[in-house]
Design a protein around this motif. Structure first.
Motif, mmCIF file in Angstrom:
data_model
loop_
_atom_site.group_PDB
_atom_site.id
_atom_site.type_symbol
_atom_site.label_atom_id
_atom_site.label_comp_id
_atom_site.label_asym_id
_atom_site.label_seq_id
_atom_site.Cartn_x
_atom_site.Cartn_y
_atom_site.Cartn_z
ATOM 1 N N VAL A 66 0.840 -1.206 0.000
ATOM 2 C CA VAL A 66 0.000 0.000 0.000
ATOM 3 C C VAL A 66 0.868 1.246 0.000
ATOM 4 O O VAL A 66 0.577 2.241 -0.681
ATOM 5 C CB VAL A 66 -0.938 -0.028 1.231
ATOM 6 N N GLN A 68 2.163 1.751 -3.384
ATOM 7 C CA GLN A 68 1.073 2.220 -4.236
ATOM 8 C C GLN A 68 0.789 3.714 -3.998
ATOM 9 O O GLN A 68 0.528 4.473 -4.928
ATOM 10 C CB GLN A 68 -0.178 1.383 -3.950
ATOM 11 N N SER A 92 -6.050 0.612 -0.341
ATOM 12 C CA SER A 92 -5.554 0.057 -1.603
ATOM 13 C C SER A 92 -6.547 0.283 -2.727
ATOM 14 O O SER A 92 -6.176 0.652 -3.860
ATOM 15 C CB SER A 92 -5.262 -1.443 -1.422
ATOM 16 N N GLU A 93 -7.833 0.083 -2.426
ATOM 17 C CA GLU A 93 -8.857 0.316 -3.461
ATOM 18 C C GLU A 93 -8.913 1.792 -3.879
ATOM 19 O O GLU A 93 -9.029 2.119 -5.069
ATOM 20 C CB GLU A 93 -10.208 -0.144 -2.921
ATOM 21 N N ASP A 119 -4.157 8.128 -14.544
ATOM 22 C CA ASP A 119 -3.649 7.572 -15.806
ATOM 23 C C ASP A 119 -4.524 7.986 -16.985
ATOM 24 O O ASP A 119 -4.029 8.317 -18.077
ATOM 25 C CB ASP A 119 -3.584 6.055 -15.715
ATOM 26 N N SER A 171 3.597 5.751 -5.604
ATOM 27 C CA SER A 171 3.439 5.767 -7.063
ATOM 28 C C SER A 171 2.340 6.739 -7.501
ATOM 29 O O SER A 171 2.498 7.490 -8.466
ATOM 30 C CB SER A 171 3.130 4.348 -7.551
ATOM 31 N N THR A 172 1.238 6.726 -6.773
ATOM 32 C CA THR A 172 0.127 7.625 -7.132
ATOM 33 C C THR A 172 0.512 9.085 -6.928
ATOM 34 O O THR A 172 0.225 9.951 -7.781
ATOM 35 C CB THR A 172 -1.112 7.278 -6.291
ATOM 36 N N GLY A 196 -5.309 6.142 -9.077
ATOM 37 C CA GLY A 196 -4.259 5.918 -10.068
ATOM 38 C C GLY A 196 -4.833 5.731 -11.455
ATOM 39 O O GLY A 196 -4.294 6.242 -12.449
ATOM 40 N N GLN A 197 -5.947 4.974 -11.530
ATOM 41 C CA GLN A 197 -6.583 4.799 -12.846
ATOM 42 C C GLN A 197 -7.108 6.126 -13.381
ATOM 43 O O GLN A 197 -6.973 6.424 -14.583
ATOM 44 C CB GLN A 197 -7.714 3.776 -12.708
ATOM 45 N N LEU A 209 -6.517 4.108 -3.664
ATOM 46 C CA LEU A 209 -5.327 4.495 -4.433
ATOM 47 C C LEU A 209 -5.346 3.891 -5.829
ATOM 48 O O LEU A 209 -4.881 4.501 -6.804
ATOM 49 C CB LEU A 209 -4.067 4.067 -3.679
ATOM 50 N N GLN A 210 -5.878 2.680 -5.918
ATOM 51 C CA GLN A 210 -5.968 2.062 -7.250
ATOM 52 C C GLN A 210 -6.923 2.838 -8.148
ATOM 53 O O GLN A 210 -6.615 3.087 -9.318
ATOM 54 C CB GLN A 210 -6.437 0.612 -7.103
ATOM 55 N N ASN A 211 -8.087 3.248 -7.602
ATOM 56 C CA ASN A 211 -9.039 4.029 -8.400
ATOM 57 C C ASN A 211 -8.456 5.381 -8.796
ATOM 58 O O ASN A 211 -8.598 5.834 -9.944
ATOM 59 C CB ASN A 211 -10.335 4.226 -7.611
#
Length: 854
Positions: A649, A652, A798-799, A809, A655-656, A805-806, A801-803
């Motif tokens: 995490v 992540q 995690s969810e 992007d 990175s974000t 990041g998308q 940061l993933q959203n």
């Protein structure tokens, strides 16, 4: 005294006869018997010759006779004799005063007749019946009185004079003239005196007894029933052409004067008719003189008629030579001007004045001075007083009622159809601008200083301000007056605009506020109106925004500006639709009052508004990026709270954050360089050029042209021109994407702050903070995190940061695509400065290396 002179003449004649008779008998040179019958007969014959009253049928012109003799000698091959005669005649003609010959022409004519009679004698006539020759020696002195016989005379080419006097004892000449008179009476039913009077009537447009107007022939002619020779009929028809021309000119004058108040006649047409009427008055005077001469009888050829005061058809043709030329010209002008008026009429008449004949040239000049008098009076009144005295729409300047702000551009214009050919296009433009400047000063500026300027210009040009000071043929004086008046009035107008109405200060105020050149004011305004403009447009109060504008002025250096300038700055809400925000409809406007609204017209202010909206959008994007930087500035990832998260995490999260930081750097690089280009290379450079052109402007037209060039330069360089619409749309899509990135960045850091707070809370006893967390969970939005322990927190982080990041992007990918498209369009733009924008944006060649097509 007369008896003594007569006695002297008689003695001279006796001596001449005595010498001539002594030549007939050279063997007996003694003087002849004065009482002999032969001497008496010769003396009577000599006296008869000298007392003869026969006159030659040619005009007494000594120079003409001398030229005839000289030409005759030259044609006979006696060139040397012709030169000798010319030299002798020059000496003979130059002698005047006592002792000189008074009637030189008679002497020359006698010599010519003697020479011709010598030829006759040489051709075989018997000279025994005449007086003997008076022999002359080589030096021209009559001392050698030796007679010459026929043979000797032929050898000497008859250089001695012979006077041949023919005697007509039976009056054959009188008989011949009498017979000729009878033949003329038989061939002519009408006398020439009657025909002359009829022709004079016809030349006044009146039918005579025999000469009448024939509608079929469209002219005056003798009736076919009248018996006259064909030659007489032809000459009458030719002379009556003057009457036909007179009818045409007189008819035009009558018709025009009958309908004078009509617009198609006008003052120029009236002046033309008056000038024609004056010429006809001179024509009437000539006809009166000719009518008086026509009352005298025409003498026969046998009578002494060389200087008689009578009038024949042939003499009438000579009298009519000059009036015929003038009348033909007037008839041509009448035909040309039937459908013309005003300046067009004056120009058409002027074209016929370009003639090489001095008679025609002087006549047309005199006519044009009368015709152009109203036109030049209109020019004088317009240039010196600004008055358009054009009741019948004849002037080449046309006025129309307009509003004050449109007076300069639309109030007056040139009418090319009424511009006479003797006034050039450039001079007409100066005339238009001079009168227009006077009206602008009087109506828009409420100024009266132009009156002194016009008086000074008239004095400098050497003309007068009174009526009638200018006329046709004085184009140089007119041009001098117009140039002097234009120079002084334009200078006075610019002084009023610059000093009284502070044109430069207002232009600078528009640059500082509408073009966002006052940085502290713009920044503060954007800070305080931002929250309001984020609301829907239909919920925003204009009064509240006006108050915020006033606060921005009071809180920045704008407070030190002229109150008149600040009073003109206002908030304007543009029309809006459903879904529009305050940012989309907010704008500033500047109230340009009379006379400045001549420069800052409604269309000009519309373009200023368009430029403001573009710059406001750019400043909003810059403000959004600055706001994102303020949010990103605390280094949240170094907080000890994140050390307790799982490594996956944490990586992540790093990175974000890095992705967000890099994307912000790219966008900030683009916006910063674009703003630098707009504010410095576009606005400042254009303003510098405009300031220089304001300094050298000579009139209001130059000032308007300089401002138009300034505004056009900004529009074209700022991608707002018609040829840059595609690029402009791409740029605004980029702006919207940057604003969307700001919302993503805010959401990301809000989540990070919340994650940090949740992590800290997880280390505290769950029970002690249960009630606080429950209260916070109820107030949080749908989808917020719920503290369900460290494992649940890590999963939700995690969810999130993933959203994010998308989303980043997707924004980065779209931004990259749009930026590449924008940069690819810059090289093909026609304006050279846009290529420098590409150079600034890709200074390190980062984009060109990635994509060689850029």
């Amino acid at each position: 005294m007369e008896e003594e002179d007569q006695r002297k003449v008689t003695d001279l004649v006796i001596e001449l006869v005595r010498r001539l008779l002594s030549q007939q008998n050279p063997q007996n040179p003694q003087s002849p018997n004065l009482n002999s019958p032969h001497f008496s007969q010769s003396l009577r014959y000599a006296l008869r010759i000298l007392s003869s009253r026969l006159t030659p049928s040619i005009a007494p012109d000594a120079d003409a006779i001398a030229e005839s003799i000289k030409r005759r000698l030259a044609t006979q091959g006696n060139s040397s004799d012709a030169l000798t005669f010319a030299d002798l005649y020059t000496k003979f003609a130059s002698k005047n005063g006592p002792g000189s010959v008074n009637n030189k022409w008679a002497v020359l004519y006698l010599l010519k007749i003697v020479s011709e009679d010598r030829k006759t004698a040489k051709n075989g006539m018997d000279s025994s019946v005449f007086l003997p020759n008076l022999g002359l020696n080589d030096d021209g002195v009559g001392n050698d009185l030796r007679p010459l016989n026929g043979k000797e005379s032929r050898e000497k080419n008859w250089k001695n004079g012979v006077l041949l006097v023919s005697k007509d004892p039976e009056n054959l000449r009188e008989i011949s003239f009498r017979e000729f008179r009878n033949v003329v009476k038989d061939e002519n039913e009408v006398t020439e005196e009657v025909l002359v009077r009829d022709v004079l009537y016809a030349c006044q447009g009146i039918d005579g007894k025999y000469v009448k107007f024939d509608s079929n022939l469209d002219g005056y002619a003798l009736s076919d029933l009248v018996k006259v020779p064909r030659g007489t009929r032809i000459i009458v028809r030719k002379l009556c052409e003057l009457g036909w021309l007179f009818r045409k000119v007189k008819g035009y004058i009558s018709e025009s004067m009958d309908r004078f108040p009509a617009e198609d006649v006008g003052t120029v047409g009236q002046a033309f008719c008056a000038a024609l009427q004056d010429e006809l008055s001179e024509y009437y005077k000539l006809l009166a003189v000719l009518e008086a001469q026509s009352m005298n009888p025409i003498p026969l050829v046998s009578e002494n008629a060389s200087s008689g005061n009578y009038l024949s058809l042939r003499r009438l043709s000579v009298w009519f030579a000059e009036p015929m030329v003038k009348m033909r010209l007037m008839a041509v002008l009448v035909d040309k001007c039937k459908v013309l008026r005003g300046g067009a009429m004056a120009g058409a008449i002027h074209l016929h004045a370009q003639h090489g004949d001095p008679l025609v040239h002087d006549f047309m000049r005199r006519l044009l001075r009368r015709v152009c008098s109203p036109l030049f009076e209109m020019v004088r009144s317009w240039v010196l007083e600004g008055e358009l005295e054009d009741i019948f729409a004849e002037f080449f300047i046309v006025g129309q009622p307009v509003k004050a702000e449109s007076l300069w551009r639309e109030g007056y214009r040139l009418h090319a159809g009424m511009l006479p050919s003797f006034i050039s296009q450039s001079l007409a433009q100066r005339i238009l601008r001079t009168g227009k400047s006077i009206n602008f000063l009087r109506v828009c500026c409420d100024d009266r200083g132009w009156a002194d300027a016009t008086t000074e210009s008239a004095a400098a040009a050497g003309t007068t301000t009174r009526r009638g000071g200018l006329g046709y043929g004085e184009t140089d004086a007119l041009e001098s007056l117009v140039m002097e008046a234009a120079k002084r009035i334009d200078k006075h107008l610019l002084d009023v605009i610059y000093k009284r109405y502070k044109f430069k200060e207002h232009c600078l105020a528009i640059k500082r506020y509408l073009l966002l050149g006052q940085g502290d004011f713009v920044q503060y305004l954007m800070d305080i109106v931002g929250p309001e403009l984020s609301e829907p447009a239909n919920t925003i109060s204009s009064f509240k925004l006006a108050g915020l504008l006033e606060s921005a002025i009071r809180s920045s250096n704008a407070q030190y500006d002229d109150p008149d300038i600040l009073d003109r700055l206002r908030v304007k809400m543009m029309p809006h639709g459903t879904g529009d925000r305050g940012w989309d409809v907010f704008s500033l406007e500047y109230d340009a009052r009379v006379p400045l609204d001549t420069v800052f017209t409604e269309s000009v202010m519309t373009r200023y508004l368009r430029i403001f909206n573009f710059l406001w959008k750019l400043r909003r994007v810059e403000h959004a990026l600055i706001g994102a930087w303020k949010t990103m500035k605390p280094n949240c990832i170094t907080s000890h709270a994140f050390t307790k998260l799982q490594r996956a995490v944490k990586m992540q999260l790093l990175s974000t954050l890095r992705r967000c930081q890099v994307l912000w750097d790219e966008m900030n690089h683009f916006v910063t360089n674009l703003q630098y280009y707009i504010m410095f290379e576009v606005l400042e450079v254009s303003w510098s050029n405009f300031s220089n052109e304001m300094e050298v402007a000579k009139d209001l037209d130059d000032l308007l042209a300089a401002h138009e060039k300034y505004l056009h330069s900004i529009v074209e360089k700022s991608l707002l021109g018609e040829r840059s619409q595609t690029l402009y749309k791409s740029l605004f899509v980029l702006f919207d994407l940057i604003l969307r990135f700001r919302s993503h960045a805010d959401r990301l850091y809000e989540g990070i702050y919340e994650l940090q707070a949740r992590t800290v809370e997880s280390s505290v006893n769950f029970r002690e903070n249960k009630s606080r967390r429950q209260a916070k969970d109820k107030s949080s939005e749908s989808g917020s995190w719920v503290n369900e322990g460290r494992k649940a927190l890590t999963q939700r982080a995690s969810e999130f940061l993933q959203n994010m990041g998308q989303d980043l992007d997707a924004v980065a990918s779209e931004y990259k695509s749009l930026l590449e498209g924008f940069l690819a369009q810059l090289p093909v733009q026609q304006h050279i400065d846009l290529k420098f924008l590409l150079f600034r944006l890709d200074f390190t060649e980062f984009y060109s290396r990635q994509h060689p097509t850029v």
